[in-house]
Design an enzyme around this catalytic site. Structure first.
Site, short mmCIF file in Angstrom:
data_model
loop_
_atom_site.label_atom_id
_atom_site.label_comp_id
_atom_site.label_asym_id
_atom_site.label_seq_id
_atom_site.Cartn_x
_atom_site.Cartn_y
_atom_site.Cartn_z
N TYR A 130 0.83 -1.20 0.00
CA TYR A 130 0.00 0.00 0.00
C TYR A 130 0.87 1.26 0.00
CZ TYR A 130 -4.24 -2.50 -0.24
OH TYR A 130 -5.25 -3.28 -0.72
N LYS A 183 3.75 -15.50 -0.43
CA LYS A 183 4.34 -15.79 -1.74
C LYS A 183 5.85 -15.86 -1.55
CE LYS A 183 3.85 -16.26 -6.25
NZ LYS A 183 3.34 -17.52 -6.83
N ASP A 216 -1.40 -17.76 -4.57
CA ASP A 216 -2.08 -18.15 -5.81
C ASP A 216 -2.81 -19.48 -5.63
OD1 ASP A 216 0.49 -19.07 -5.45
OD2 ASP A 216 1.06 -19.00 -7.57
N ASP A 240 -6.36 -8.31 1.41
CA ASP A 240 -7.45 -7.50 0.86
C ASP A 240 -8.16 -8.26 -0.25
OD1 ASP A 240 -9.07 -5.32 0.45
OD2 ASP A 240 -7.66 -4.31 -0.88
N ASP A 244 -12.06 -10.22 -0.20
CA ASP A 244 -13.16 -9.95 -1.13
C ASP A 244 -13.68 -11.26 -1.70
OD1 ASP A 244 -13.10 -7.21 -0.85
OD2 ASP A 244 -13.09 -6.81 -3.01
P1 ATP Z 1 -14.67 1.72 -4.76
O1 ATP Z 1 -13.99 2.46 -5.88
O2 ATP Z 1 -15.16 2.66 -3.71
O3 ATP Z 1 -13.84 0.60 -4.20
P2 ATP Z 1 -16.11 -0.14 -6.44
O4 ATP Z 1 -17.50 -0.14 -6.98
O5 ATP Z 1 -14.98 -0.13 -7.38
O6 ATP Z 1 -15.98 1.06 -5.38
P3 ATP Z 1 -16.83 -2.04 -4.51
O7 ATP Z 1 -17.65 -0.98 -3.91
O8 ATP Z 1 -15.98 -2.81 -3.58
O9 ATP Z 1 -15.90 -1.46 -5.60
O10 ATP Z 1 -17.86 -3.00 -5.20
C1 ATP Z 1 -17.69 -3.83 -6.33
C2 ATP Z 1 -19.10 -4.25 -6.77
O11 ATP Z 1 -19.69 -5.12 -5.79
C3 ATP Z 1 -20.01 -3.05 -6.83
O12 ATP Z 1 -19.95 -2.51 -8.12
C4 ATP Z 1 -21.37 -3.58 -6.49
O13 ATP Z 1 -22.05 -3.99 -7.63
C5 ATP Z 1 -21.06 -4.78 -5.58
N1 ATP Z 1 -21.25 -4.41 -4.17
C6 ATP Z 1 -20.33 -3.86 -3.35
N2 ATP Z 1 -20.86 -3.63 -2.15
C7 ATP Z 1 -22.12 -4.06 -2.18
C8 ATP Z 1 -23.21 -4.09 -1.23
N3 ATP Z 1 -23.08 -3.63 0.03
N4 ATP Z 1 -24.38 -4.60 -1.63
C9 ATP Z 1 -24.53 -5.09 -2.86
N5 ATP Z 1 -23.57 -5.09 -3.80
C10 ATP Z 1 -22.37 -4.58 -3.47
#
Ligand code: ATP
Length: 357
Positions: A130, A183, A216, A240, A244
């Protein structure tokens, strides 16, 4: 318990409102005496005060007993000289919140495409790849020529030790299994040290079973056999990304609760971002922030030795499980409700003392 609430950007205000409804109900039922203090961060703060994080906010947070930070539009904030501070980075760094605890589990009554599981990713939160927080001053991404970029990763023994112990302590309270994700075959020195330090720390916890998996290969293992894992410890970026994935495997990114913890302070923050694609539509899943808030209450229970906060955290988790079982949730996890109605359903289930099964 005095809690500072910073709703944030995108879906932040919606999921924060639902979370606060649940928190108020928990405070009443378990006599927590929670008081809330709301402030703007992110775009709202930038418009009002010319900065995404007002400088006095850090003292307000230090004087409180906990912080709830909604997702913020990290990607939009590029130039600190123009007040565009990344709020998440700012609080993690200034409060030294070195451990990011990210639980993921499946729920009875909901289809689990990859088997049932219950695990926690413990992610180092202050260094690693980061570039915006791993330097004392400046940024660790350098534009050497217009076509050459160097990104530096920092790994320190101290940060490895403290995250390793945080993970071991958590594993001892759970199923006593620790998996170290790394890794070290490529990043031989940095991840080699992380791996060695984690193994060494784990030796101090009798009965703790330890294994390690390359990051991986972990992507395959956690999809194929998620039930195999209990507590997983990883450096910042690997943790991170992995968390996800585990949130999505549990049903949705919108279930990803997370707590950032240091020696003195803690910050509840959903694992996902501000999801601008679904903002303002009342469809975002608020469970991520609701579970993050429950983690904050459980942390406070330990901090001040007050079991009623732990009971409240369990009560909230049970109410979430009941809402999942009854399908009184948002569409991303198979329900039909909106964000507000999901918050209301969980609030009602909490008030009625719903059980998890
Ligand atoms: P950021 O740039 O703030 O990280 P992002 O849209 O690139 O935003 P995320 O917010 O982590 O990344 O979300 C990725 C996708 O997952 C979103 O586009 C959305 O469709 C789905 N998502 C994220 N959070 C939720 C939630 N609380 N409920 C439903 N869908 C979600």
């Amino acid at each position: 318990m005095r809690i500072v609430v910073l709703p944030g950007d995108g879906i932040g205000p919606e999921i924060a409102a639902a979370t606060l409804a649940v928190l108020r109900a928990a405070s009443e039922r378990f006599q927590l005496g929670v008081t809330l203090e709301e402030h703007a961060v992110g775009h709202a703060s930038l418009e009002m005060f010319g900065t995404t994080v007002r400088p006095d906010l850090i003292e307000t947070v230090r004087a409180a007993d906990g912080l709830i930070l909604g997702p913020t539009a990290t990607f939009d904030f590029k130039d600190e000289a123009r007040g565009e501070i990344n709020p998440s980075r700012y609080f993690r760094k200034n409060l030294d919140l070195f451990a990011n605890i990210r639980p993921a589990r499946t729920y009875p009554g909901r289809p689990a495409r990859f088997g049932t599981f219950d695990l926690v990713v413990v992610r180092e939160n202050t260094e690693g790849f980061y570039a915006d927080r791993n330097m004392e001053q400046g940024n660790a991404e350098l534009l050497v020529t217009p076509d050459v970029v160097v990104s530096l990763r920092r790994i320190t023994r101290l940060c490895c030790e403290r995250i390793a112990h945080a993970a071991c302590r958590l594993a001892m309270k759970r199923r006593k299994r620790l998996t170290i994700v790394h890794k070290a075959n490529v990043l031989k020195i940095g991840d080699g040290m992380f791996l060695d330090v984690c193994r060494e720390a784990a030796r101090g916890y009798p009965g703790l079973a330890v294994d390690d998996v390359l990051v991986d290969a972990m992507m395959a293992h956690v999809v194929r056999q998620p039930e195999r894992f209990d507590v997983i410890v990883a450096t910042n970026m690997f943790g991170d990304i992995l968390s996800d994935l585990t949130a999505e495997l549990s049903g949705s990114l919108g279930l990803g609760g997370s707590l950032n913890v240091g020696a003195k302070y803690a910050m509840a923050q959903a694992a996902h971002g501000s999801a601008p694609d679904i903002a303002g539509k009342d469809i975002a899943n608020p469970i991520s922030l609701i579970l993050s808030m429950a983690l904050l209450l459980a942390w406070n229970a330990e901090r001040i030795g007050a079991p009623r906060f732990e009971a409240a955290a369990h009560g909230i988790e049970d109410a979430v499980a009941a809402a999942m079982r009854e399908g009184r949730v948002t569409r991303d996890v198979g329900g039909t409700l909106g964000t507000t109605a999901t918050g209301q359903a969980i609030t009602d289930l909490l008030r009625s003392g719903a059980s998890a099964s």
